[in-house]
Motif scaffolding. Structure first.
Motif, PDB file in Angstrom:
ATOM      1  N   LEU A   1      -3.915  19.963   3.521  1.00  0.00           N
ATOM      2  CA  LEU A   1      -4.658  18.773   3.917  1.00  0.00           C
ATOM      3  C   LEU A   1      -4.161  18.227   5.248  1.00  0.00           C
ATOM      4  CD1 LEU A   1      -4.744  16.801   0.549  1.00  0.00           C
ATOM      5  CD2 LEU A   1      -6.628  18.032   1.613  1.00  0.00           C
ATOM      6  N   SER A   2      -5.068  17.590   5.959  1.00  0.00           N
ATOM      7  CA  SER A   2      -4.696  16.810   7.129  1.00  0.00           C
ATOM      8  C   SER A   2      -5.368  15.453   6.983  1.00  0.00           C
ATOM      9  CB  SER A   2      -5.108  17.506   8.423  1.00  0.00           C
ATOM     10  OG  SER A   2      -6.489  17.744   8.430  1.00  0.00           O
ATOM     11  N   GLU A   3      -4.847  14.470   7.673  1.00  0.00           N
ATOM     12  CA  GLU A   3      -5.396  13.127   7.553  1.00  0.00           C
ATOM     13  C   GLU A   3      -6.870  13.098   7.938  1.00  0.00           C
ATOM     14  OE1 GLU A   3      -3.058   9.647   8.852  1.00  0.00           O
ATOM     15  OE2 GLU A   3      -1.573  11.178   9.385  1.00  0.00           O
TER      16      GLU A   3
ATOM     17  N   ARG B   1      -3.757   5.483   4.030  1.00  0.00           N
ATOM     18  CA  ARG B   1      -3.762   6.337   5.225  1.00  0.00           C
ATOM     19  C   ARG B   1      -2.939   5.722   6.350  1.00  0.00           C
ATOM     20  NH1 ARG B   1      -7.052   6.014   9.338  1.00  0.00           N
ATOM     21  NH2 ARG B   1      -8.635   4.893   8.166  1.00  0.00           N
ATOM     22  N   GLU B   2      -2.949   4.397   6.460  1.00  0.00           N
ATOM     23  CA  GLU B   2      -2.207   3.727   7.523  1.00  0.00           C
ATOM     24  C   GLU B   2      -0.694   3.913   7.386  1.00  0.00           C
ATOM     25  OE1 GLU B   2      -4.614   2.102   5.688  1.00  0.00           O
ATOM     26  OE2 GLU B   2      -6.165   2.150   7.228  1.00  0.00           O
TER      27      GLU B   2
ATOM     28  N   LYS C   1      -8.972   6.666   2.269  1.00  0.00           N
ATOM     29  CA  LYS C   1      -8.108   5.489   2.310  1.00  0.00           C
ATOM     30  C   LYS C   1      -6.742   5.752   1.681  1.00  0.00           C
ATOM     31  CE  LYS C   1      -7.667   0.694   1.238  1.00  0.00           C
ATOM     32  NZ  LYS C   1      -8.199  -0.587   1.078  1.00  0.00           N
ATOM     33  N   TRP C   2      -6.658   6.601   0.656  1.00  0.00           N
ATOM     34  CA  TRP C   2      -5.412   6.815  -0.095  1.00  0.00           C
ATOM     35  C   TRP C   2      -5.072   8.289  -0.199  1.00  0.00           C
ATOM     36  CZ3 TRP C   2      -2.749   2.572  -1.322  1.00  0.00           C
ATOM     37  CH2 TRP C   2      -3.442   1.365  -1.416  1.00  0.00           C
TER      38      TRP C   2
ATOM     39  N   ASP D   1       0.817  -1.216   0.000  1.00  0.00           N
ATOM     40  CA  ASP D   1       0.000   0.000   0.000  1.00  0.00           C
ATOM     41  C   ASP D   1       0.854   1.272   0.000  1.00  0.00           C
ATOM     42  OD1 ASP D   1       0.971  -0.384   2.535  1.00  0.00           O
ATOM     43  OD2 ASP D   1      -0.940  -0.084   3.554  1.00  0.00           O
ATOM     44  N   TYR D   2       2.028   1.198  -0.636  1.00  0.00           N
ATOM     45  CA  TYR D   2       2.932   2.346  -0.716  1.00  0.00           C
ATOM     46  C   TYR D   2       3.742   2.232  -2.007  1.00  0.00           C
ATOM     47  CZ  TYR D   2       7.038   5.241   0.667  1.00  0.00           C
ATOM     48  OH  TYR D   2       8.061   6.144   0.725  1.00  0.00           O
ATOM     49  N   PHE D   3       3.417   3.094  -2.976  1.00  0.00           N
ATOM     50  CA  PHE D   3       4.107   3.153  -4.256  1.00  0.00           C
ATOM     51  C   PHE D   3       4.650   4.558  -4.442  1.00  0.00           C
ATOM     52  CE2 PHE D   3       1.417  -0.446  -4.499  1.00  0.00           C
ATOM     53  CZ  PHE D   3       1.994  -1.321  -5.412  1.00  0.00           C
TER      54      PHE D   3
END
Length: 104
Positions: free
Chosen positions: A48-50, A71-72, A55-56, A31-33
């Protein structure tokens, strides 16, 4: 996957994305590219803030690469550029490419 860049210097971000648009992504995790660029993140704080509903994200990672991460996997030093929305059936792979479209 689509998103809208939320940054004061969106032209520079667009230029960074254009510089890697024909290159496949590098994969760090499922989940990280990311795409390696020769740029630097904007000096102004991210708009932006989380958001737990997202999700992405498109972001500059800690090495100032352009990246798509779940997001994780967002870290406190990342610079968020856009909330990303995946269409049904979309999946990330190292064959994915990035592109930017400008609308005025």
């Amino acid at each position: 996957m689509k998103g809208e860049i939320q940054c004061d210097n969106d032209e520079r971000v667009a230029t960074d994305i254009q510089s890697v648009k024909d290159k496949p992504a590098n994969r760090m995790y499922a989940d990280y590219f990311y795409w390696s660029i020769n740029g630097t993140r904007p000096s102004t704080p991210s708009k932006l803030s989380e958001n737990e509903k997202i999700k992405w994200y498109l972001l500059y990672d800690t090495n100032d690469n352009i990246a798509v991460r779940s997001r994780e996997r967002v870290w406190y030093r990342d610079y968020l550029l856009a909330e990303m929305f995946a269409e049904d059936g979309f999946s990330l792979s190292t064959h994915c490419k990035i592109e930017v479209f400008c609308s005025n």
